[in-house]
Every structure is written in C-alpha cells, then in structure tokens.
Design a protein around this motif. Structure first.
Motif, PDB file in Angstrom:
ATOM      1  N   ASP A  18       2.993   9.803  10.904  1.00  0.00           N
ATOM      2  CA  ASP A  18       2.612  10.176  12.260  1.00  0.00           C
ATOM      3  C   ASP A  18       1.106  10.415  12.332  1.00  0.00           C
ATOM      4  O   ASP A  18       0.613  11.422  11.830  1.00  0.00           O
ATOM      5  CB  ASP A  18       3.367  11.444  12.668  1.00  0.00           C
ATOM      6  N   GLY A  19       0.379   9.457  12.910  1.00  0.00           N
ATOM      7  CA  GLY A  19      -1.018   9.703  13.221  1.00  0.00           C
ATOM      8  C   GLY A  19      -2.070   8.890  12.505  1.00  0.00           C
ATOM      9  O   GLY A  19      -3.033   8.438  13.131  1.00  0.00           O
ATOM     10  N   PRO A  20      -1.974   8.682  11.183  1.00  0.00           N
ATOM     11  CA  PRO A  20      -3.100   8.063  10.474  1.00  0.00           C
ATOM     12  C   PRO A  20      -3.309   6.587  10.802  1.00  0.00           C
ATOM     13  O   PRO A  20      -2.456   5.917  11.386  1.00  0.00           O
ATOM     14  CB  PRO A  20      -2.715   8.223   8.997  1.00  0.00           C
ATOM     15  N   THR A  21      -4.465   6.105  10.377  1.00  0.00           N
ATOM     16  CA  THR A  21      -4.747   4.677  10.322  1.00  0.00           C
ATOM     17  C   THR A  21      -4.516   4.209   8.893  1.00  0.00           C
ATOM     18  O   THR A  21      -5.062   4.777   7.948  1.00  0.00           O
ATOM     19  CB  THR A  21      -6.202   4.387  10.727  1.00  0.00           C
ATOM     20  N   PHE A  22      -3.684   3.185   8.737  1.00  0.00           N
ATOM     21  CA  PHE A  22      -3.455   2.553   7.434  1.00  0.00           C
ATOM     22  C   PHE A  22      -4.111   1.179   7.484  1.00  0.00           C
ATOM     23  O   PHE A  22      -3.807   0.377   8.375  1.00  0.00           O
ATOM     24  CB  PHE A  22      -1.961   2.413   7.152  1.00  0.00           C
ATOM     25  N   GLN A  23      -4.982   0.888   6.525  1.00  0.00           N
ATOM     26  CA  GLN A  23      -5.726  -0.361   6.624  1.00  0.00           C
ATOM     27  C   GLN A  23      -6.057  -0.942   5.250  1.00  0.00           C
ATOM     28  O   GLN A  23      -6.018  -0.253   4.236  1.00  0.00           O
ATOM     29  CB  GLN A  23      -7.027  -0.137   7.396  1.00  0.00           C
ATOM     30  N   ASN A  24      -6.370  -2.248   5.284  1.00  0.00           N
ATOM     31  CA  ASN A  24      -6.926  -2.939   4.119  1.00  0.00           C
ATOM     32  C   ASN A  24      -6.003  -2.831   2.909  1.00  0.00           C
ATOM     33  O   ASN A  24      -6.410  -2.450   1.815  1.00  0.00           O
ATOM     34  CB  ASN A  24      -8.315  -2.370   3.801  1.00  0.00           C
ATOM     35  N   SER A  25      -4.743  -3.195   3.103  1.00  0.00           N
ATOM     36  CA  SER A  25      -3.755  -3.082   2.031  1.00  0.00           C
ATOM     37  C   SER A  25      -3.847  -4.272   1.079  1.00  0.00           C
ATOM     38  O   SER A  25      -4.175  -5.386   1.493  1.00  0.00           O
ATOM     39  CB  SER A  25      -2.347  -3.010   2.626  1.00  0.00           C
ATOM     40  N   PRO A  26      -3.529  -4.078  -0.212  1.00  0.00           N
ATOM     41  CA  PRO A  26      -3.528  -5.206  -1.153  1.00  0.00           C
ATOM     42  C   PRO A  26      -2.518  -6.285  -0.766  1.00  0.00           C
ATOM     43  O   PRO A  26      -2.806  -7.478  -0.851  1.00  0.00           O
ATOM     44  CB  PRO A  26      -3.160  -4.547  -2.481  1.00  0.00           C
ATOM     45  N   ALA A  27      -1.315  -5.880  -0.375  1.00  0.00           N
ATOM     46  CA  ALA A  27      -0.301  -6.804   0.153  1.00  0.00           C
ATOM     47  C   ALA A  27       0.200  -6.189   1.463  1.00  0.00           C
ATOM     48  O   ALA A  27      -0.605  -5.907   2.345  1.00  0.00           O
ATOM     49  CB  ALA A  27       0.812  -7.024  -0.865  1.00  0.00           C
ATOM     50  N   TRP A  28       1.511  -5.974   1.616  1.00  0.00           N
ATOM     51  CA  TRP A  28       1.999  -5.337   2.837  1.00  0.00           C
ATOM     52  C   TRP A  28       1.395  -3.945   2.985  1.00  0.00           C
ATOM     53  O   TRP A  28       1.077  -3.277   2.004  1.00  0.00           O
ATOM     54  CB  TRP A  28       3.514  -5.203   2.799  1.00  0.00           C
ATOM     55  N   ASN A  29       1.297  -3.493   4.234  1.00  0.00           N
ATOM     56  CA  ASN A  29       0.790  -2.145   4.481  1.00  0.00           C
ATOM     57  C   ASN A  29       1.853  -1.084   4.210  1.00  0.00           C
ATOM     58  O   ASN A  29       1.693  -0.250   3.326  1.00  0.00           O
ATOM     59  CB  ASN A  29       0.295  -2.038   5.929  1.00  0.00           C
ATOM     60  N   MET A  80       0.816  -1.216   0.000  1.00  0.00           N
ATOM     61  CA  MET A  80       0.000   0.000   0.000  1.00  0.00           C
ATOM     62  C   MET A  80       0.852   1.269   0.000  1.00  0.00           C
ATOM     63  O   MET A  80       0.596   2.201  -0.759  1.00  0.00           O
ATOM     64  CB  MET A  80      -0.955   0.025   1.187  1.00  0.00           C
ATOM     65  N   VAL A  81       1.872   1.317   0.857  1.00  0.00           N
ATOM     66  CA  VAL A  81       2.745   2.490   0.917  1.00  0.00           C
ATOM     67  C   VAL A  81       4.165   2.028   0.604  1.00  0.00           C
ATOM     68  O   VAL A  81       4.774   1.299   1.386  1.00  0.00           O
ATOM     69  CB  VAL A  81       2.696   3.170   2.296  1.00  0.00           C
ATOM     70  N   SER A  82       4.678   2.438  -0.545  1.00  0.00           N
ATOM     71  CA  SER A  82       6.013   2.049  -0.997  1.00  0.00           C
ATOM     72  C   SER A  82       6.916   3.276  -1.000  1.00  0.00           C
ATOM     73  O   SER A  82       6.698   4.222  -1.765  1.00  0.00           O
ATOM     74  CB  SER A  82       5.941   1.454  -2.409  1.00  0.00           C
ATOM     75  N   LEU A  83       7.922   3.263  -0.134  1.00  0.00           N
ATOM     76  CA  LEU A  83       8.876   4.367  -0.037  1.00  0.00           C
ATOM     77  C   LEU A  83      10.258   3.805  -0.339  1.00  0.00           C
ATOM     78  O   LEU A  83      10.785   2.998   0.426  1.00  0.00           O
ATOM     79  CB  LEU A  83       8.837   4.982   1.360  1.00  0.00           C
ATOM     80  N   VAL A  84      10.841   4.212  -1.452  1.00  0.00           N
ATOM     81  CA  VAL A  84      12.091   3.618  -1.919  1.00  0.00           C
ATOM     82  C   VAL A  84      13.177   4.690  -2.001  1.00  0.00           C
ATOM     83  O   VAL A  84      13.000   5.721  -2.663  1.00  0.00           O
ATOM     84  CB  VAL A  84      11.907   2.963  -3.307  1.00  0.00           C
ATOM     85  N   GLY A  85      14.286   4.448  -1.319  1.00  0.00           N
ATOM     86  CA  GLY A  85      15.427   5.348  -1.412  1.00  0.00           C
ATOM     87  C   GLY A  85      15.158   6.743  -0.887  1.00  0.00           C
ATOM     88  O   GLY A  85      15.752   7.714  -1.368  1.00  0.00           O
ATOM     89  N   CYS A  86      14.293   6.856   0.107  1.00  0.00           N
ATOM     90  CA  CYS A  86      13.918   8.172   0.630  1.00  0.00           C
ATOM     91  C   CYS A  86      14.688   8.492   1.915  1.00  0.00           C
ATOM     92  O   CYS A  86      15.080   7.595   2.657  1.00  0.00           O
ATOM     93  CB  CYS A  86      12.418   8.227   0.909  1.00  0.00           C
ATOM     94  N   ASP A  87      14.875   9.776   2.167  1.00  0.00           N
ATOM     95  CA  ASP A  87      15.541  10.246   3.382  1.00  0.00           C
ATOM     96  C   ASP A  87      14.639  11.252   4.091  1.00  0.00           C
ATOM     97  O   ASP A  87      13.996  12.077   3.444  1.00  0.00           O
ATOM     98  CB  ASP A  87      16.883  10.899   3.032  1.00  0.00           C
TER      99      ASP A  87
END
Length: 555
Positions: free
Chosen positions: A241-252, A229-236
């Motif tokens: 902070d705070g939200p609800t992450f839910q119901n992801s297709p694969a990993w959250n 659901m949330v893919s962060l690659v090579g980020c700095d």
C-alpha cells in the motif's frame, strides 16, 4: 447491542495492533460471483527505525545487515513497523518475516545493490516453472501478516541485470549503453551486461531457463538468472500500500500461492524496453484485491497466471476470487492479461473501471497447446482505452505459434492456412464464460480478435454495450457461442467481421460503420448458426460466404 459490540471489538483491535489499514468495502459492490472479504493485516504497536540498527543513508553503505537485524528483533517482539526514513538506503536482499510492516516513508529511497554476489542462487518458480534463479531483492516465504507501506520508492537496480535490444532504444541511447561496458552479441543487435549473462542466454533454448547446461554449471551463468523484485510465496494476509516499485531485474511483483492479498495505491514502473519487466504477476493466488494503482512497465501490466505445463498442472492451484478496480496502465504488453502460464486455471475474476493508455494490447488472453488449464467466469466492464497499437481485446490460443486465420488479401478458397487435428487431453487449454461490458476504445489498431483452437473452441464470450473506433474490426476463428450485443464497430480498413470455422455466432445487433465492402466474410466448413444484421444479409455486396460454408449456416 450488536452494533455496540462491533464498535467495542474494533476499538479493542486498534488498541492491540496500533496499525490497522482500513478496507474500502465499496470494492465488493456489483461483483458477479460470491467473493469472500479479504482479511486485512494488523500489526503490534511496536515501531522501530532502520537507524536504530546501524542503518546509514546516503547510498554508499550497504544496509543489508541492518535490515536483517531490525526484522529479526521486531519479529521476536511480536512484529510491528520497521520505518525507513527519508534518505537513500543501499542494501542487499531483504527477507520479510511474519507480522512485519516495512514502512518506506515519503522521501525514502531503497535501492538494491548491483553486486550479483549479494544474491545467492535459490530454488524458485519463474514463468510457471520450478527452476533456480538469484534471490529476490525482497522476499517472504510462508509468512503471515506482512506489509510494505508508505510513499517511498523501492528500486531493484534492474538496469544492472537486463539485456537490451538495439531495436528498442534510440541511437544515442544505444551508444551510451555500449559505452557503459558489457558485451555485444555477434550480430551487434543485443547488449548483455556481462559475459556470464551472454553465456546464460546462449545456453537457453526456452528464453529464460539455461537448459543446455547442467545444474552444477549455473554459477557460471548467474548474471542471466534475473530475479523478480518482490517474491512472496505461500503467504497469507499481504498488504502492499503506497510505495513506488521500479526498475526490477525481471517481474516487479510476484505473489505466488498467496491468499488474502491487497495491492493498492501503488506506482509500478519499468523502462518500456525492459524484457520480462511485468508489473504484477498474480500466480495461483486466491482472495485478492488490486485497486487504485498506476502501471507503466516493459511487459504485461496486471497479469494472471497459475503455472506452466506439467509443473502448473501438477500444482493444480488456480488463481481465483480476484477484484481489480480503478487502475491506470500506460505502457505494457497488455493492460489486463491472463496467461500464458495458466495451467492451473483461473476463475472468478472481476475487472472494472480501468484506463489503458497506449498499452500494446488492451485486454489480453494468451495460451498455447500443452498448457492445459481452465479459464472461466471472467467479468470485465467499464474499461476505457486509447492508442492501443494492436488488439483492444485479443484472444490468442496460439501464443508462440501460428494461427490459421485468413489474412486480408487471401482468397476465400484454396488458400487456407493448414489446420492439424489434435486430440483433446489434459494439455488442452480451455477458455470459456468470459463477459465484457461497456468497453470503449479509440484511435487503436484492431478491435477484437478471438482465436480459439480447432479441437477446443473459445466458448461463450459475450461483449455488450461497447464501442470501438479502430483501423480493423473483428476476427473470429474456432469459436462457439460468441455474442456481440449493442456493439458499434467503426473501422477504416478491411472487413468488418471475418468468421472462420465458428458456430453459434450472434452479431445481429452489431452496428458496422465503414464504407468498405464486404462488411462480413464467412468461411470454413465448420461454420454454422451465424446471425448477422439484416442490413448485411440483405445486401449481396455486404456479405461474402465461402463455397465450403454449409447452406443456411448464415441468417
């Protein structure tokens, strides 16, 4: 004067950024290794609303273009905060850029489209391998200073992507799932959301990669190529902070090769039956804080990874310098997990003050031959667990394979599981220097299983000041340098400790609480230097030693 300069500098920074998220410096107290202070995000004092770019709430209009325009415009201004106000916001993929804070206000609900055409196929890394999958609902690549904040909810519409096993749901739930459409497997035990998914599943010999078809045919199995659901690659400088992450297709949540990452005050949820429904998979990252979060997911909750097999070893980037504190995990395959994709290694990780309630395994360490990688300098303390249906602490170097451990009821001699001799190569995984303190578990199945490899034993595992009330107690296989100090094992069934082909084992201060005999069983011609409590060694009914164990191996 120095103090005044610090205050002036802080005020100046606040005037420039408008958005500074304060870091709790107590998080760095009592850390066993030299931990760099994680660099916080800060943002320019520009604030816009998604409604200014044509955003429409209600859940009927896709806001993909509105998000894209808002992020591009804010980026041109030097960044700032993109506010998503109360309401339901349907959208396709959102791509974050540097210096953007996606702020989801309380009452806001971002729900991602179920239309697979909104998610093009892209090059990614999933489960430690370089592969191709659908674009993630939220992504960022090589971005600096990004955040997702607020108290809103972000939903990945994973129910449109996932297959479901009949065995994992109730009869009434299964009937409703079948009525919704989709395709059943030939044996009627699995439901697939589409024919495309079913074809992808049947084209895969390694569970999630359709390796039986050519790259040109991947479009025909697109539904099977579920994104994280949330893919962060090579980020700095990353802040969630705070939200609800839910119901992801694969990993959250999947930070990959990122640095200066902070995950805090999050609620991460998935249905308990969701395949690959992990909470957070931290892969080849450094300088990370994960604290004050709640997880209730379908697979591993807080998981440390660093690539799989040759791809992971070629990357060669460990996950290191990580603090994990004050998290609660409900359902999950593991509360805190390392592996199984850990070919780049993991080191300098501190886990403390967490509560695991009903997770399948509490503290889970898994790998297999072929992975390679070194996992070392892991410090875990002050963990409370209840209703763990398998192991409270579990090391499994035979993940996806068989272990040579003797099961209860097998004879001491003549009935050992076979052990093949393997050479030590770059593909041999190494787990060493792992420390546990003040671990508590009640109403759980098995206290501790330590399964190493014959060619590469688990090394230097220390458990102290801990107590376990479980059905079964302790098993040690192919390990070297295991110490249990001031540990109480209260168990209902089986032997208190089974030791097989292991050496330098010190259980001399362990308190075994059970009426079962023998208390300790020692087996294997490689076993040696085993120290046991005097009350065990002095009672012939409490100690069982196999005939292949060397003389004086047990004291």
């Amino acid at each position: 004067m120095k103090k005044s300069l610090k205050v002036i500098g802080l005020v100046a920074a606040m005037m420039f950024s408008g958005q500074i998220y304060a870091q709790n410096l107590d998080i760095y107290k009592n850390i066993e290794f030299k931990m760099p202070q994680v660099t916080e995000t800060s943002f320019a004092a520009n604030t816009v609303s998604i409604t200014q770019y044509g955003g429409v709430s209600g859940g009927n209009v896709k806001n993909t273009e509105a998000f894209k325009k808002a992020i591009e415009d804010l980026s041109k201004k030097g960044g700032g905060k993109l506010v998503v106000p109360r309401g339901m916001w349907l959208t396709g993929p959102i791509e974050l850029k540097s210096n953007i804070n996606l702020h989801v206000e309380e009452g806001a609900f971002i729900v991602f489209s179920k239309d697979k055409n909104d998610y093009p196929l892209v090059d990614v890394s999933f489960e430690g391998l370089n592969t191709i999958r659908c674009q993630s609902p939220i992504s960022a690549k090589n971005a600096t200073n990004i955040a997702i904040t607020g108290k809103g909810v972000i939903d990945g519409s994973g129910d449109a992507w996932r297959a479901i096993k009949k065995s994992k749901v109730s009869e009434s739930e299964w009937k409703n799932i079948v009525k919704s459409g989709g395709i059943l497997s030939a044996d009627g035990k699995n439901w697939y959301p589409s024919e495309s998914y079913k074809k992808g599943f049947e084209s895969s010999s390694s569970f999630n990669v359709p390796d039986k078809i050519s790259k040109d045919e991947l479009t025909t199995v697109k539904d099977f190529l579920r994104p994280v659901m949330v893919s962060l690659v090579g980020c700095d400088k990353v802040l969630l902070d705070g939200p609800t992450f839910q119901n992801s297709p694969a990993w959250n949540l999947h930070p990959l090769m990122c640095s200066n990452v902070i995950l805090r005050n999050l609620t991460v949820r998935n249905p308990w039956f969701s395949q690959n429904g992990d909470g957070v998979d931290l892969e080849s990252c450094k300088n990370v804080l994960i604290y004050d979060n709640t997880f209730d997911v379908g697979d591993d909750a807080i998981c440390i990874k660093s690539g799989k097999d040759q791809d992971g070893r070629k990357r060669g980037v460990p996950t290191e310098n990580v603090i994990i504190k004050n998290n609660v995990v409900y359902h999950g395959h593991g509360g805190f997990v390392i592996g199984s994709e850990m070919s780049g290694g993991a080191r300098n990780i501190h886990v403390s003050d967490c509560t695991f309630i009903g997770t399948d395994i509490g503290l889970r360490f898994k790998t297999t031959r072929g992975r390679g990688g070194i996992v070392e300098n892991i410090y875990i303390k002050n963990i409370d667990m209840i209703n763990i249906p398998t192991q409270v602490i579990g090391f499994n170097m035979f993940y996806e394979g068989a272990s040579p451990v003797l099961e209860d009821g097998q004879k001491q001699e003549g009935n050992k599981a076979p052990e093949k001799v393997y050479a030590v190569t770059e593909e041999t995984p190494i787990f060493r220097n792992i420390y546990f303190k003040n671990i508590s578990a009640v109403n759980s199945d098995e206290a501790i299983t330590l399964f190493g490899l014959a060619e590469m034993n688990l090394k230097n595992i220390v458990i102290e000041d801990s107590q376990f009330e479980t059905r079964k107690a302790l098993t040690i296989v192919d390990a070297d340098g295991i110490q249990l100090k001031n540990v109480k094992l209260k168990y209902a069934e089986g032997t208190g400790a089974t030791i097989y082909n292991s050496k330098n084992i010190n259980l001399s201060t362990v308190k075994f609480e059970s009426a079962n005999k023998p208390v300790v069983k020692v087996l294997g011609n490689k076993t040696g230097a085993v120290l046991l409590p005097k009350e065990v060694t002095s009672d012939k009914n409490s100690l069982s030693i196999g005939t292949d164990v060397a003389k004086n191996a047990v004291k």
